[in-house]
Design a protein around this motif. Structure first.
Motif, PDB file in Angstrom:
ATOM      1  N   ASP A  48       0.846  -1.189   0.000  1.00 15.24           N
ATOM      2  CA  ASP A  48       0.000   0.000   0.000  1.00 15.24           C
ATOM      3  C   ASP A  48       0.888   1.248   0.000  1.00 15.24           C
ATOM      4  OD1 ASP A  48      -2.084   1.732   0.148  1.00 15.24           O
ATOM      5  OD2 ASP A  48      -2.462   1.417   2.300  1.00 15.24           O
ATOM      6  N   GLN A  50       2.581   4.595  -2.832  1.00  9.03           N
ATOM      7  CA  GLN A  50       2.550   5.179  -4.185  1.00  9.03           C
ATOM      8  C   GLN A  50       3.779   4.743  -4.957  1.00  9.03           C
ATOM      9  OE1 GLN A  50       0.896   9.361  -4.170  1.00  9.03           O
ATOM     10  NE2 GLN A  50      -0.415   7.997  -5.321  1.00  9.03           N
ATOM     11  N   ASN A  51       4.949   5.053  -4.397  1.00 11.85           N
ATOM     12  CA  ASN A  51       6.165   4.460  -4.934  1.00 11.85           C
ATOM     13  C   ASN A  51       7.237   4.478  -3.854  1.00 11.85           C
ATOM     14  OD1 ASN A  51       7.834   3.133  -6.664  1.00 11.85           O
ATOM     15  ND2 ASN A  51       7.747   4.639  -8.308  1.00 11.85           N
ATOM     16  N   ARG A  98       7.214  -0.627  -9.553  1.00 10.70           N
ATOM     17  CA  ARG A  98       6.237   0.078 -10.385  1.00 10.70           C
ATOM     18  C   ARG A  98       6.670  -0.013 -11.854  1.00 10.70           C
ATOM     19  NH1 ARG A  98       1.510   0.484  -7.723  1.00 10.70           N
ATOM     20  NH2 ARG A  98       1.691   1.701  -5.786  1.00 10.70           N
ATOM     21  N   CYS A 136      -0.284   0.744 -11.077  1.00 10.04           N
ATOM     22  CA  CYS A 136      -0.614   1.921 -10.264  1.00 10.04           C
ATOM     23  C   CYS A 136      -2.099   2.271 -10.420  1.00 10.04           C
ATOM     24  CB  CYS A 136       0.218   3.125 -10.702  1.00 10.04           C
ATOM     25  SG  CYS A 136       1.967   2.902 -10.470  1.00 10.04           S
ATOM     26  N   GLN A 138      -3.587   4.470  -8.556  1.00  7.88           N
ATOM     27  CA  GLN A 138      -3.677   5.912  -8.283  1.00  7.88           C
ATOM     28  C   GLN A 138      -2.341   6.597  -8.587  1.00  7.88           C
ATOM     29  OE1 GLN A 138      -6.256   7.700  -7.344  1.00  7.88           O
ATOM     30  NE2 GLN A 138      -7.708   6.045  -6.928  1.00  7.88           N
ATOM     31  N   PRO A 139      -2.079   6.912  -9.838  1.00 13.91           N
ATOM     32  CA  PRO A 139      -0.809   7.608 -10.131  1.00 13.91           C
ATOM     33  C   PRO A 139      -0.720   8.937  -9.371  1.00 13.91           C
ATOM     34  CG  PRO A 139      -1.937   6.934 -12.153  1.00 13.91           C
ATOM     35  CD  PRO A 139      -2.900   6.721 -11.023  1.00 13.91           C
ATOM     36  N   CYS A 140       0.484   9.368  -9.022  1.00 12.01           N
ATOM     37  CA  CYS A 140       0.638  10.641  -8.302  1.00 12.01           C
ATOM     38  C   CYS A 140       0.482  11.808  -9.274  1.00 12.01           C
ATOM     39  CB  CYS A 140       2.018  10.807  -7.679  1.00 12.01           C
ATOM     40  SG  CYS A 140       2.856   9.357  -7.151  1.00 12.01           S
ATOM     41  N   CYS A 143       3.426  12.115 -11.623  1.00 10.07           N
ATOM     42  CA  CYS A 143       3.732  11.034 -12.559  1.00 10.07           C
ATOM     43  C   CYS A 143       3.429  11.463 -13.991  1.00 10.07           C
ATOM     44  CB  CYS A 143       2.879   9.812 -12.252  1.00 10.07           C
ATOM     45  SG  CYS A 143       3.302   9.011 -10.704  1.00 10.07           S
TER      46      CYS A 143
END
Lengths: 345, 285
Positions: A48, A50-51, A98, A136, A138-140, A143
């Motif tokens: 859990d 983002q990266n 990722r 992903c 939910q890409p940031c 990104c």
């Protein structure tokens, strides 16, 4: 292509089982950030995130790597003879990488493996690695993988792709290497059509969220010396501290230094990541430095990624759109804006 | 034309220092002659004048140095090393018989195919004369001499004591198949029998034509800067002015990224570039 469904608990258990055949690296929470650590019983993987703060680059291309070793003992008949350091290339798996970071390996490959010279260490590390990607959902905001030939569920370089379906993971084998990895995973069950459809929908949704409009299309048609002489470089580099953060976080930076280190009568030749942001990078023995000014070094970084690489390899830019350099730059220098400046110049 | 690809391109061949010669009166330049510990490595190290190698001192590091010997000289390979940094200072204290490594040959070479049948003008300054020495020795070999027309050499140093390879220069002076123009910036030696003056000025005086000629220029940046307009005035087009660049390097094989200029690596795509090529590259050297 095998599609299997694992509950998240089952997947963790499967990875523990896989640790018998592979060195399994997984994302773990370490303070405020996630980082890749070898799988073990004490710290559970945490998917859990983002990266990871650092890309997985060091698992194929270590930040410091022994190249050679030698004895400096005059009584040793082999003294001063430089020899290869034995290496462990047993199979490893990077689970949860990722897609942008995996794409990074593809971008750097022609540098380490080309028809003129082959870097034995990079190639053997890369070949012994199974890339088990995590799409992903939910890409940031930073990104932009979709602008540079990738995407949040890009399968290009991955051997296995994991879809996070909420309670379960759908895990897809993409290559022979990936299928072999997956065949050794205990538990799970074949994915039904509904799960496959759900996974596809996730990928479609994510693709809509990621920034896809960073312009790079005209870079290949520019003349190197025109872009080099463009008037904006002083401005672009004005706030830069030459801290090098961008180059160390980047999954596509590959520059290194070679140093000898000696302890007693035993020595090692080591290569260490280096950075074009540092003035020492180009300082000649004579004292002359062709890039002694900060803006020249900033220009070198962007010109190399967005123009020199493009011309040399004819395969797009040297950037996978992970956005780390944008997120972590202490003075907010943004490669997306620089790409736009260069592309529109 | 490249040598046999190395299995591990970073692994140096072990060599023994066979002979050390102090070249200059300030003792800052020494020529090291190496013999390969494994005789088969000498074949693998097949080189062409203009190439360089990494000299590899265990415990100290590696330095990129032009090859000063000629492939026509068998049984050894030689490099002239200026004392400037960690590795070179250490090397200057090494003794004959000591073991170290060399890695190469690396980089491209002077455009020998293009040079055939042409008048050759060599312009060198100071300690950058090493690969030019290699080239001259190569060209004046009986089996090679006929491949080239007139050979003219302008070579200068600040004073007579700073000229490299003085014994050989004197020998070449005596030959009638090579026009030597040795010069020094200044000297108080009353017996000095060669030229006095900066390299660009002597070039202007002694080189009279660019017809069917190709110029190879190696020297400090200031010399190159003032020689270039002289050659252009003589009528050398940028395609026939050949330069060899120096750059900080590590890997020597176009991987570590350090010597990057534009889409080129000086170590792999160079160090030899024509002025025409250099004009298309950013001037970061």
């Amino acid at each position: 292509m095998t599609n299997k469904i694992f509950t998240k608990e089952e997947w963790t258990k499967a990875l523990q089982g896989l640790s018998d055949s592979y060195k399994v690296f997984v994302p773990v929470k370490d303070g405020d950030f996630h980082t890749f650590k070898p799988m073990n019983a004490t710290k559970a993987p945490d998917f859990d995130f983002q990266n990871t703060r650092l890309s997985a680059r060091s698992l194929v291309y270590p930040q410091a790597e022994r190249m050679f070793e030698y004895s400096l003992d005059e009584n040793d008949p082999e003294a001063n003879i430089i020899k290869e350091t034995p290496k462990d290339y047993s199979p490893q798996a990077i689970v949860g990488i990722r897609p942008c970071d995996a794409h990074g390996f593809k971008i750097v490959k022609p540098n380490f493996d080309n028809k003129e010279y082959r870097d034995p260490w990079w190639i053997q590390h890369f070949e012994s690695t199974v890339l088990v990607g995590l799409g992903c959902n939910q890409p940031c905001s930073t990104c932009f993988c979709a602008s540079v030939g990738g995407g949040p569920f890009n399968k290009d370089v991955l051997d296995v792709l994991i879809y996070d379906l909420g309670a379960n993971f759908m895990v897809s084998g993409l290559t022979e290497k990936g299928e072999a990895f997956l065949s050794k995973a205990q538990g799970g069950k074949a994915a039904d059509d509904a799960a496959v459809k759900q996974a596809e929908a996730l990928a479609t949704e994510a693709a809509k969220k990621v920034k896809a409009d960073v312009p790079t299309d005209k870079l290949k048609d520019k003349v190197i010396n025109d872009l080099f002489a463009a008037p904006f470089w002083q401005d672009v580099g004005f706030a830069c501290l030459n801290c090098g953060t961008c180059t160390y976080l980047c999954p596509t930076c590959w520059c290194f230094d070679i140093q000898d280190e000696v302890l007693g009568k035993q020595g090692d030749r080591i290569r260490n990541w280096d950075s074009c942001m540092f003035p020492l990078f180009t300082l000649h023995g004579s004292g002359h430095n062709p890039r002694d000014q900060k803006f020249q070094r900033v220009r070198q970084r962007f010109m190399h990624k967005l123009k020199y690489y493009v011309d040399k390899y004819q395969g797009g830019v040297q950037c996978s759109g992970c956005g780390r350099c944008v997120r972590y730059c202490p003075v907010n220098i943004d490669i997306r804006q620089v790409a736009e400046l260069m592309n529109n110049y | 034309m490249r040598g046999v690809p190395l299995q591990n391109p970073y692994l140096p061949y072990p060599v023994r220092i066979d002979k050390i010669t102090t070249e200059t009166t300030d003792k800052n330049l020494k020529t090291f002659r190496f013999v390969f510990l494994n005789p088969e490595d000498e074949k693998k190290f097949a080189y062409t004048p203009g190439q360089f190698a990494e000299l590899s001192v265990p415990g100290k590091g590696e330095i990129p140095i032009g090859i000063a010997s000629s492939p026509t000289e068998k049984g050894f390979v030689a490099f002239t090393v200026n004392k400037v940094g960690l590795v070179t200072n250490y090397m200057h204290n090494m003794k004959e018989g000591e073991i170290m490594g060399i890695r190469g040959p690396l980089g491209n070479w002077y455009p020998w195919e293009e040079m055939e049948g042409k008048n050759i003008v060599i312009v060198g300054g100071g300690f950058a004369f090493t690969t030019l020495r290699s080239s001259i020795v190569y060209m004046i070999q009986p089996e090679n001499r006929a491949r080239f027309k007139d050979i003219s050499v302008v070579y200068g140093a600040r004073n007579p004591g700073l000229l490299l390879y003085r014994d050989e220069l004197a020998e070449w002076e005596k030959r009638d198949d090579i026009n030597m123009h040795i010069t020094v910036d200044g000297t108080d030696d009353p017996d000095w029998k060669y030229n006095v003056g900066f390299v660009p000025a002597i070039t202007e005086k002694k080189i009279t034509s660019a017809d069917n000629a190709i110029a190879i220029v190696c020297g400090p940046p200031i010399m190159i800067k003032f020689t270039q307009p002289v050659l252009e005035k003589l009528g050398f087009p940028p395609e026939r002015i050949i330069l060899s660049l120096e750059m900080r390097m590590k890997c020597g094989i176009g991987i570590c990224g350090r010597c990057n200029i534009g889409d080129k690596y000086v170590c792999k795509d160079g160090p030899v570039f024509s002025l025409a090529k250099l004009k298309q590259m950013p001037g970061e050297y």
